[in-house]
Design an enzyme around this catalytic site. Structure first.
Site, PDB file in Angstrom:
ATOM      1  N   GLY A  15       0.834  -1.209   0.000  1.00 56.78           N
ATOM      2  CA  GLY A  15       0.000   0.000   0.000  1.00 56.78           C
ATOM      3  C   GLY A  15       0.862   1.250   0.000  1.00 56.78           C
ATOM      4  O   GLY A  15       1.863   1.307   0.709  1.00 56.78           O
ATOM      5  N   ARG A  25      12.971  10.779  -2.682  1.00 59.32           N
ATOM      6  CA  ARG A  25      13.766  11.996  -2.946  1.00 59.32           C
ATOM      7  C   ARG A  25      15.087  11.958  -2.177  1.00 59.32           C
ATOM      8  O   ARG A  25      16.159  12.237  -2.722  1.00 59.32           O
ATOM      9  CB  ARG A  25      12.924  13.212  -2.546  1.00 59.32           C
ATOM     10  CG  ARG A  25      13.638  14.541  -2.528  1.00 59.32           C
ATOM     11  CD  ARG A  25      12.607  15.605  -2.129  1.00 59.32           C
ATOM     12  NE  ARG A  25      13.186  16.919  -1.935  1.00 59.32           N
ATOM     13  CZ  ARG A  25      13.682  17.349  -0.780  1.00 59.32           C
ATOM     14  NH1 ARG A  25      13.718  16.551   0.278  1.00 59.32           N
ATOM     15  NH2 ARG A  25      14.152  18.578  -0.679  1.00 59.32           N
ATOM     16  N   VAL A  28      17.487   9.256  -3.610  1.00 63.90           N
ATOM     17  CA  VAL A  28      18.095   9.660  -4.883  1.00 63.90           C
ATOM     18  C   VAL A  28      19.127  10.762  -4.657  1.00 63.90           C
ATOM     19  O   VAL A  28      20.257  10.685  -5.158  1.00 63.90           O
ATOM     20  CB  VAL A  28      16.991  10.115  -5.881  1.00 63.90           C
ATOM     21  CG1 VAL A  28      17.600  10.768  -7.116  1.00 63.90           C
ATOM     22  CG2 VAL A  28      16.119   8.922  -6.268  1.00 63.90           C
ATOM     23  N   ARG A  76       0.805  -4.816  -5.572  1.00 63.33           N
ATOM     24  CA  ARG A  76       0.937  -6.087  -4.863  1.00 63.33           C
ATOM     25  C   ARG A  76       1.180  -7.106  -5.971  1.00 63.33           C
ATOM     26  O   ARG A  76       0.507  -7.078  -6.999  1.00 63.33           O
ATOM     27  CB  ARG A  76      -0.329  -6.390  -4.076  1.00 63.33           C
ATOM     28  CG  ARG A  76      -0.707  -5.204  -3.165  1.00 63.33           C
ATOM     29  CD  ARG A  76      -1.475  -5.623  -1.952  1.00 63.33           C
ATOM     30  NE  ARG A  76      -2.151  -4.482  -1.344  1.00 63.33           N
ATOM     31  CZ  ARG A  76      -1.720  -3.835  -0.275  1.00 63.33           C
ATOM     32  NH1 ARG A  76      -0.603  -4.189   0.319  1.00 63.33           N
ATOM     33  NH2 ARG A  76      -2.410  -2.831   0.228  1.00 63.33           N
ATOM     34  N   ASP A 107       5.556  -4.900   6.001  1.00 61.19           N
ATOM     35  CA  ASP A 107       6.071  -6.199   6.409  1.00 61.19           C
ATOM     36  C   ASP A 107       6.141  -7.202   5.248  1.00 61.19           C
ATOM     37  O   ASP A 107       7.144  -7.916   5.089  1.00 61.19           O
ATOM     38  CB  ASP A 107       5.089  -6.737   7.459  1.00 61.19           C
ATOM     39  CG  ASP A 107       5.789  -7.483   8.547  1.00 61.19           C
ATOM     40  OD1 ASP A 107       6.770  -6.947   9.086  1.00 61.19           O
ATOM     41  OD2 ASP A 107       5.348  -8.616   8.832  1.00 61.19           O
ATOM     42  N   THR A 129       4.250   2.368   5.645  1.00 54.64           N
ATOM     43  CA  THR A 129       2.853   1.913   5.677  1.00 54.64           C
ATOM     44  C   THR A 129       2.087   2.782   6.658  1.00 54.64           C
ATOM     45  O   THR A 129       2.627   3.143   7.720  1.00 54.64           O
ATOM     46  CB  THR A 129       2.714   0.433   6.100  1.00 54.64           C
ATOM     47  OG1 THR A 129       1.329   0.170   6.406  1.00 54.64           O
ATOM     48  CG2 THR A 129       3.535   0.056   7.316  1.00 54.64           C
ATOM     49  N   ASP A 131      -0.180   1.754   8.440  1.00 55.08           N
ATOM     50  CA  ASP A 131      -0.724   0.889   9.502  1.00 55.08           C
ATOM     51  C   ASP A 131       0.101   0.849  10.796  1.00 55.08           C
ATOM     52  O   ASP A 131      -0.386   0.362  11.813  1.00 55.08           O
ATOM     53  CB  ASP A 131      -0.863  -0.552   8.990  1.00 55.08           C
ATOM     54  CG  ASP A 131      -1.751  -0.652   7.762  1.00 55.08           C
ATOM     55  OD1 ASP A 131      -2.603   0.232   7.571  1.00 55.08           O
ATOM     56  OD2 ASP A 131      -1.583  -1.615   6.987  1.00 55.08           O
ATOM     57  N   ASP A 133       2.285  -1.183  11.574  1.00 53.71           N
ATOM     58  CA  ASP A 133       2.253  -2.567  12.059  1.00 53.71           C
ATOM     59  C   ASP A 133       3.545  -3.335  11.763  1.00 53.71           C
ATOM     60  O   ASP A 133       3.518  -4.559  11.623  1.00 53.71           O
ATOM     61  CB  ASP A 133       1.042  -3.306  11.452  1.00 53.71           C
ATOM     62  CG  ASP A 133       1.106  -3.365   9.929  1.00 53.71           C
ATOM     63  OD1 ASP A 133       1.936  -2.643   9.325  1.00 53.71           O
ATOM     64  OD2 ASP A 133       0.332  -4.128   9.338  1.00 53.71           O
ATOM     65  N   ARG A 175      -5.422  -2.670   8.401  1.00 59.71           N
ATOM     66  CA  ARG A 175      -5.354  -4.111   8.134  1.00 59.71           C
ATOM     67  C   ARG A 175      -5.669  -4.886   9.420  1.00 59.71           C
ATOM     68  O   ARG A 175      -6.701  -4.648   9.996  1.00 59.71           O
ATOM     69  CB  ARG A 175      -3.991  -4.482   7.570  1.00 59.71           C
ATOM     70  CG  ARG A 175      -4.091  -5.757   6.727  1.00 59.71           C
ATOM     71  CD  ARG A 175      -2.780  -6.195   6.182  1.00 59.71           C
ATOM     72  NE  ARG A 175      -2.331  -5.341   5.094  1.00 59.71           N
ATOM     73  CZ  ARG A 175      -1.557  -5.759   4.120  1.00 59.71           C
ATOM     74  NH1 ARG A 175      -1.166  -7.004   4.070  1.00 59.71           N
ATOM     75  NH2 ARG A 175      -1.167  -4.929   3.187  1.00 59.71           N
ATOM     76  N   GLN A 256      -7.803   7.961   3.731  1.00 60.46           N
ATOM     77  CA  GLN A 256      -6.768   7.944   4.795  1.00 60.46           C
ATOM     78  C   GLN A 256      -5.371   7.720   4.245  1.00 60.46           C
ATOM     79  O   GLN A 256      -4.387   7.960   4.921  1.00 60.46           O
ATOM     80  CB  GLN A 256      -7.036   6.792   5.767  1.00 60.46           C
ATOM     81  CG  GLN A 256      -8.298   6.930   6.548  1.00 60.46           C
ATOM     82  CD  GLN A 256      -8.740   5.599   7.123  1.00 60.46           C
ATOM     83  OE1 GLN A 256      -8.398   5.281   8.241  1.00 60.46           O
ATOM     84  NE2 GLN A 256      -9.509   4.832   6.376  1.00 60.46           N
TER      85      GLN A 256
END
Ligand code: ADP
Ligand code: F6P
Length: 324
Positions: A15, A25, A28, A76, A107, A129, A131, A133, A175, A256
């Site tokens: 995601g 940025r 690089v 994905r 992850d 992410t 999340d 998580d 998730r 979100q």
């Protein structure tokens, strides 16, 4: 004889998260400042397998720090979950002479990176992410922007919910993890927070809480529900039937994940991106950049993927007192 220039590839996977562009940025620009050749790979592992490689220089990343999403695009890639896909990916890295591959993602993306490491590719992970998580790190790029976006949206729902004296269930992303729900639940003063880590499925307890709060004179009842629990519409119907109080579910969804990154996300992303390059320049291999106890560190990727972290039970428990 002139020394061979180091070639660094980079991709974003899983995601997207606000701040990924700030990380790209930084990678690089610091890479070029350190004398490396920088190659962007489009669409995550899907683009790696399809050899969608582009040269990147300081100007390719102009005007990107403030942008949400990822300029490299993301995907994905089910093919990468197979041994054949992983072998193919490693061969492509070798074919293009990549001395290192930086993977910005969650992850799952790190597990993909580990499979490349096991096939001889030097990989460096950067946690990206919304999340939060990823167990090895206290911070993941995108989380701060996502919670602030969700918090503003929940404030707005609360205005209308109070005006109509309704109960509102607001479902946030994450998730299987409840970090976004916990932070927004506290920041928005929710009367109930439902987290996958702690929720026992007791709908009657929620109904009792709503009735008790109505008796106290509260004109609204905000329930922040985590995506990992889901079923917000069904829960709204159950509550309305049991209490007679109009109840609505709002699923915040992808809004979100978008938007301009906050200052916090830009700074974490820029620092982590720079450190990823410097870790490569120091000759280190197969690391994950993490933020632990206020410090940026480089951890062994295999060890990092074995780590566990817990959401705060204390914050969850006090949230109930905060909304008394
Ligand atoms: P995130 O990185 O945000 O956790 P995903 O779990 O969807 O997102 O992972 C992103 C991609 O990483 C997957 O589509 C797949 O290509 C790759 N990936 C995920 N898990 C593994 C795994 N165990 N082995 C190899 N590749 C994986
Ligand atoms: O990992 C980020 C995330 O937005 C999760 O919160 C959510 O479960 C998932 O991605 C949604 O993924 P997709 O974009 O594939 O629908």
């Amino acid at each position: 004889m002139a020394e061979k220039k180091i070639t660094i590839g980079l991709l974003t996977s899983g995601g997207d998260a606000p701040g990924m562009n700030a990380a790209i940025r930084a990678i690089v620009r610091v890479g070029i400042a350190r004398g490396a050749k920088m190659i962007g790979i489009k669409r995550g592992y899907a683009g790696l397998l399809a050899e969608e490689f582009i040269d990147m220089d300081v100007t390719t990343v102009c005007e990107t720090i403030q942008k949400g999403g990822t300029i490299l695009q993301t995907a994905r890639c089910p093919e990468f979950l197979t041994e054949e896909g992983e072998n193919h990916g490693a061969k492509i890295c070798e074919k293009h002479g990549l001395d290192a591959l930086i993977v910005i993602g969650g992850d799952g993306s790190f597990r993909g990176a580990l499979s490349l490491a096991k096939r001889g590719v030097n990989v460096i992970g950067i946690p990206g992410t919304i999340d939060l998580d990823i167990p090895c790190t206290d911070y993941t790029i995108g989380f701060d922007t996502a919670i602030n976006t969700a918090m503003s949206a929940i404030d707005k729902v609360r205005d209308t919910s109070s005006s109509h004296e309704r109960c509102s269930i607001i479902e946030v992303m994450g998730r299987n993890a409840g970090y976004i729900a916990l932070y927004c639940g506290i920041a928005n003063g929710a009367e109930d927070i439902l987290l996958p880590e702690f929720y026992d499925g007791n709908e009657q307890a929620i109904i009792n809480n709503i009735i008790a709060n109505r008796k106290k004179g509260k004109s609204h009842h905000i329930i922040v529900n985590a995506e990992g629990i889901g079923h917000s519409n069904a829960l709204a119907k159950t509550i309305e039937a049991a209490t007679g109080i109009e109840t609505r579910a709002t699923i915040l969804g992808y809004l979100q994940r978008g938007g301009s990154p906050t200052c916090t996300d830009r700074v974490h992303a820029s620092t982590m991106g720079a450190l990823a390059v410097d870790v490569i320049m120091e000759g280190k291999k197969n690391k994950v950049i993490a933020y632990q106890n206020g410090q940026y560190v480089a951890l062994d990727i295999e060890e990092a993927l074995k780590m566990k972290k817990d959401i705060s039970r204390y914050q969850f428990e006090i949230s109930r007192l905060l909304s008394l």
